[in-house]
Design an enzyme around this catalytic site. Sequence first.
Site, mmCIF file in Angstrom:
data_model
loop_
_atom_site.group_PDB
_atom_site.id
_atom_site.type_symbol
_atom_site.label_atom_id
_atom_site.label_comp_id
_atom_site.label_asym_id
_atom_site.label_seq_id
_atom_site.Cartn_x
_atom_site.Cartn_y
_atom_site.Cartn_z
ATOM 1 N N ARG A 79 -3.822 1.321 1.965
ATOM 2 C CA ARG A 79 -3.609 2.656 1.400
ATOM 3 C C ARG A 79 -4.788 3.584 1.721
ATOM 4 N NH1 ARG A 79 -4.308 4.897 -4.234
ATOM 5 N NH2 ARG A 79 -2.999 6.756 -4.251
ATOM 6 N N HIS A 83 -4.444 7.237 3.571
ATOM 7 C CA HIS A 83 -4.942 8.476 2.980
ATOM 8 C C HIS A 83 -6.118 9.050 3.760
ATOM 9 C CE1 HIS A 83 -2.942 8.521 -1.240
ATOM 10 N NE2 HIS A 83 -2.130 8.037 -0.318
ATOM 11 N N GLY A 89 -7.304 13.526 10.144
ATOM 12 C CA GLY A 89 -7.368 12.410 11.086
ATOM 13 C C GLY A 89 -8.142 11.218 10.545
ATOM 14 N N ASP A 91 -10.969 9.519 10.234
ATOM 15 C CA ASP A 91 -12.403 9.738 10.445
ATOM 16 C C ASP A 91 -13.270 9.233 9.300
ATOM 17 O OD1 ASP A 91 -11.771 11.566 8.477
ATOM 18 O OD2 ASP A 91 -12.707 13.295 9.460
ATOM 19 N N SER A 93 -13.235 10.130 6.227
ATOM 20 C CA SER A 93 -13.637 11.167 5.270
ATOM 21 C C SER A 93 -13.347 10.765 3.830
ATOM 22 C CB SER A 93 -12.956 12.498 5.592
ATOM 23 O OG SER A 93 -11.541 12.389 5.510
ATOM 24 N N ASN A 112 -5.501 10.568 -5.133
ATOM 25 C CA ASN A 112 -6.488 9.489 -5.049
ATOM 26 C C ASN A 112 -7.170 9.163 -6.365
ATOM 27 O OD1 ASN A 112 -6.158 9.190 -2.228
ATOM 28 N ND2 ASN A 112 -7.599 10.861 -1.833
ATOM 29 N N HIS A 210 4.941 -0.384 0.957
ATOM 30 C CA HIS A 210 5.146 -0.570 -0.483
ATOM 31 C C HIS A 210 5.813 -1.905 -0.786
ATOM 32 C CE1 HIS A 210 5.079 4.092 -1.055
ATOM 33 N NE2 HIS A 210 3.876 3.577 -0.916
ATOM 34 N N THR A 211 5.900 -2.762 0.218
ATOM 35 C CA THR A 211 6.417 -4.106 0.000
ATOM 36 C C THR A 211 5.403 -4.996 -0.715
ATOM 37 O OG1 THR A 211 7.477 -6.009 1.066
ATOM 38 C CG2 THR A 211 5.636 -5.023 2.229
ATOM 39 N N THR A 240 8.840 -10.054 -4.222
ATOM 40 C CA THR A 240 7.660 -10.741 -3.660
ATOM 41 C C THR A 240 6.490 -9.750 -3.653
ATOM 42 O OG1 THR A 240 8.466 -10.129 -1.444
ATOM 43 C CG2 THR A 240 8.963 -12.366 -2.211
#
Length: 325
Positions: A79, A83, A89, A91, A93, A112, A210-211, A240
């Site tokens: 994740r 994000h 991009g 990088d 950040s 976040n 999201h599995t 699972t």
Amino acid sequence: VHMAASSCFPLAARCSLFLTAALVLALSPGAHGHAGADAGAGLSSSFYDDSCPGAGDIVRRVIQKARVADARIPASLIRLHFHDCFVQGCDGSLLLDNDLPAIMTEKEVPANDRSARGFKVVDDIKRALENACPGIVSCADILALASEISVELAGGPRWSVLLGRRDGTTTNIESANNLPSPFDSLEMLQEKFKNLGLDDTDLVALQGAHTFGRAQCQFTQRNCSAGQDEETLVNLDTVTPDVFDNKYYGNLLRGRAPLPSDQVMLSDPVAATTTARIVRRFSGSQKDFFKNFAASMVKMGNISPLTGRAGEIRNNCRRVNRKPY
């Protein structure tokens, strides 16, 4: 992927006269242009073969150890990569802490705040890499490597990770505030992905992350039960929850996706002619899902990398390097 629960840039040339020049500039080393998600300028799977040949093994060891103590870590790390790449991009950040007035952290934007996690594991990976190969491996590349290894450790596909990204020295709060949301409509999600050069197949495949992992109940379709704290965690995949497989798509077909932004890939009015057939395809074939997920991860990881002499290799993923005066 918003993964807002768990887990823009391409500018088309406006004039054919300048198309060639635009492409040369966008693809040249050192660019942080938005050439599209399939550019991958200056990146190579063998980038660290000579300078830090054990980089992948070091990242794997740290994640394996962290995963024993916290089963959510693989989903949390992927994740972070999502994000990061979705904001100016890939990088690094997202990893920057507040250092006002120069740096305002992306960690506190709604998508976040109190949900992005795994930063201490990134710190541990960086520390181990600095001990082995000082000043070589970027924080942006740590996220790319950690994502592939996390998926693989959870039973998912393997892919060749393109490397050579450098770390940015700025954040982008405006863009971070526009990250995909668990409450976005399908058309809004499609627009946000398209702005990064990602199509409907990429959208459905990347949402498949999201599995595994957890979501705060406040982000789910059913919201929180009476008396339940809004940050109470629920499994994104009830079948699972810690395994990377295609069960997520079966959950969607049965209307059991916890996140509204997942279920819209079937229920939204535009889904029938766009994403629904892809959901059904991936539900029927884990091999098909794995192949497309790996390809979409590479594509996402190629969004606007800093290469060449652009950016820097941070010594600490939470801070830009101090310049000597």
